[in-house]
Design an enzyme around this catalytic site. Structure first.
Site, short mmCIF file in Angstrom:
data_model
loop_
_atom_site.label_atom_id
_atom_site.label_comp_id
_atom_site.label_asym_id
_atom_site.label_seq_id
_atom_site.Cartn_x
_atom_site.Cartn_y
_atom_site.Cartn_z
N HIS A 190 -1.89 6.96 7.60
CA HIS A 190 -0.99 7.87 7.01
C HIS A 190 -1.57 9.23 6.84
O HIS A 190 -1.00 10.10 6.74
CB HIS A 190 -0.54 7.33 5.65
CG HIS A 190 0.43 6.49 5.77
ND1 HIS A 190 2.03 7.08 6.24
CD2 HIS A 190 0.92 5.20 5.56
CE1 HIS A 190 2.89 5.90 6.17
NE2 HIS A 190 2.19 4.89 5.75
N GLY B 139 0.74 -1.20 0.04
CA GLY B 139 0.07 -0.01 -0.19
C GLY B 139 0.93 1.16 0.04
O GLY B 139 1.95 1.13 0.37
N GLN C 75 3.20 9.86 1.44
CA GLN C 75 4.51 9.27 1.32
C GLN C 75 5.39 9.73 0.16
O GLN C 75 6.45 9.26 -0.10
CB GLN C 75 4.28 7.69 1.16
CG GLN C 75 3.66 7.30 2.54
CD GLN C 75 3.69 5.60 2.50
OE1 GLN C 75 2.73 5.28 2.01
NE2 GLN C 75 4.86 5.05 2.83
N HIS D 246 -3.63 0.79 8.06
CA HIS D 246 -2.27 1.51 8.08
C HIS D 246 -2.37 2.53 7.22
O HIS D 246 -1.83 3.74 7.38
CB HIS D 246 -1.42 0.47 7.64
CG HIS D 246 0.02 0.65 7.24
ND1 HIS D 246 1.10 0.49 7.93
CD2 HIS D 246 0.93 1.70 6.31
CE1 HIS D 246 2.22 1.01 7.60
NE2 HIS D 246 2.33 1.88 6.48
N GLU D 247 -2.74 2.58 5.89
CA GLU D 247 -2.75 3.45 4.78
C GLU D 247 -3.72 4.78 5.32
O GLU D 247 -3.26 5.93 5.16
CB GLU D 247 -3.42 2.85 3.53
CG GLU D 247 -2.44 1.88 2.94
CD GLU D 247 -0.95 2.35 2.69
OE1 GLU D 247 -0.57 3.46 2.84
OE2 GLU D 247 -0.17 1.33 3.14
N CYS E 278 6.56 -0.74 6.56
CA CYS E 278 5.98 0.57 5.63
C CYS E 278 7.11 1.08 4.90
O CYS E 278 8.31 0.85 5.11
CB CYS E 278 5.78 1.63 6.75
SG CYS E 278 5.28 3.22 6.07
N LEU E 279 6.64 1.28 3.56
CA LEU E 279 7.77 1.71 2.39
C LEU E 279 8.64 3.05 3.07
O LEU E 279 9.75 3.43 2.77
CB LEU E 279 7.08 2.21 1.15
CG LEU E 279 6.76 0.68 0.49
CD1 LEU E 279 5.78 1.11 -0.76
CD2 LEU E 279 7.72 -0.10 0.25
ZN ZN Z 1 3.09 3.24 5.67
#
Ligand code: ZN
Length: 166
Positions: free
Chosen positions: A135, A46, A51, A131-132, A89-90
């Site tokens: 953000h 995701g 991000q 999670h997303e 997480c990226l």
């Molecule tokens: Zn993340």
């Protein structure tokens, strides 16, 4: 279509509350297309707009059929159950932490043209929805953990999972 740079923990973009998307125009479509390219390249589950440095409420989630869902202005409608598992997480590359999430999550969101729809996710997809969406309010999963998992802890978790599946 283009790959955008993913910002990492410490960047102020990741701590800001994102604004609603109000214009469903070419600029939004470009952003969503770029986010999908960026996510595919990074092989993540995701990606949220902040991000890639854009403070708007838009995310991409890879569902359990490997399809990329575009969620604009997503909101959680209901959730149930509980699951604990390693989360990454990226924007926090190469690290994992044990996070509890609901095991089933129902959301609503708009598509790239502004049409509202509802979707339900279980297990990893439910985790990813939570999670997303976090953000978009400036939160990272690391706020839910007391330490990053060691290699041993990760290995133990996946071994136990495998045994459960047998
Ligand atoms: Zn993340």
């Amino acid at each position: 279509m283009a790959i955008r740079k993913i910002v990492t923990q410490g960047d102020p973009m990741l701590t800001k509350k994102c604004r609603q998307v109000t214009d469903f125009n070419d600029r939004l479509h470009q952003l969503l297309d770029d986010m999908k390219d960026t996510l595919a390249e990074a092989q993540g589950a995701g990606l949220a707009a902040p991000q890639v440095g854009v403070l708007r409420r838009a995310v991409i989630v890879v569902d359990d059929t490997d399809e990329m869902l575009e969620l604009v202005n997503p909101e959680i409608l209901s959730q149930s159950g509980e699951q604990a598992g390693p989360e990454g997480c990226l924007s926090v590359p190469g690290k994992w932490g044990m996070v509890s999430r609901p095991s089933c999550v129902r959301i609503r969101a708009q598509d790239r043209f502004g049409n509202w729809f509802e979707a339900e996710g279980e297990d990893l997809t439910a985790r990813c929805f939570c999670h997303e969406i976090e953000h978009l309010d400036g939160h990272l999963y690391v706020e839910h953990i007391d330490h990053f998992m060691t290699e041993d802890e990760l290995e133990e978790f996946y071994e136990a999972e495998e045994n459960r599946a047998k």
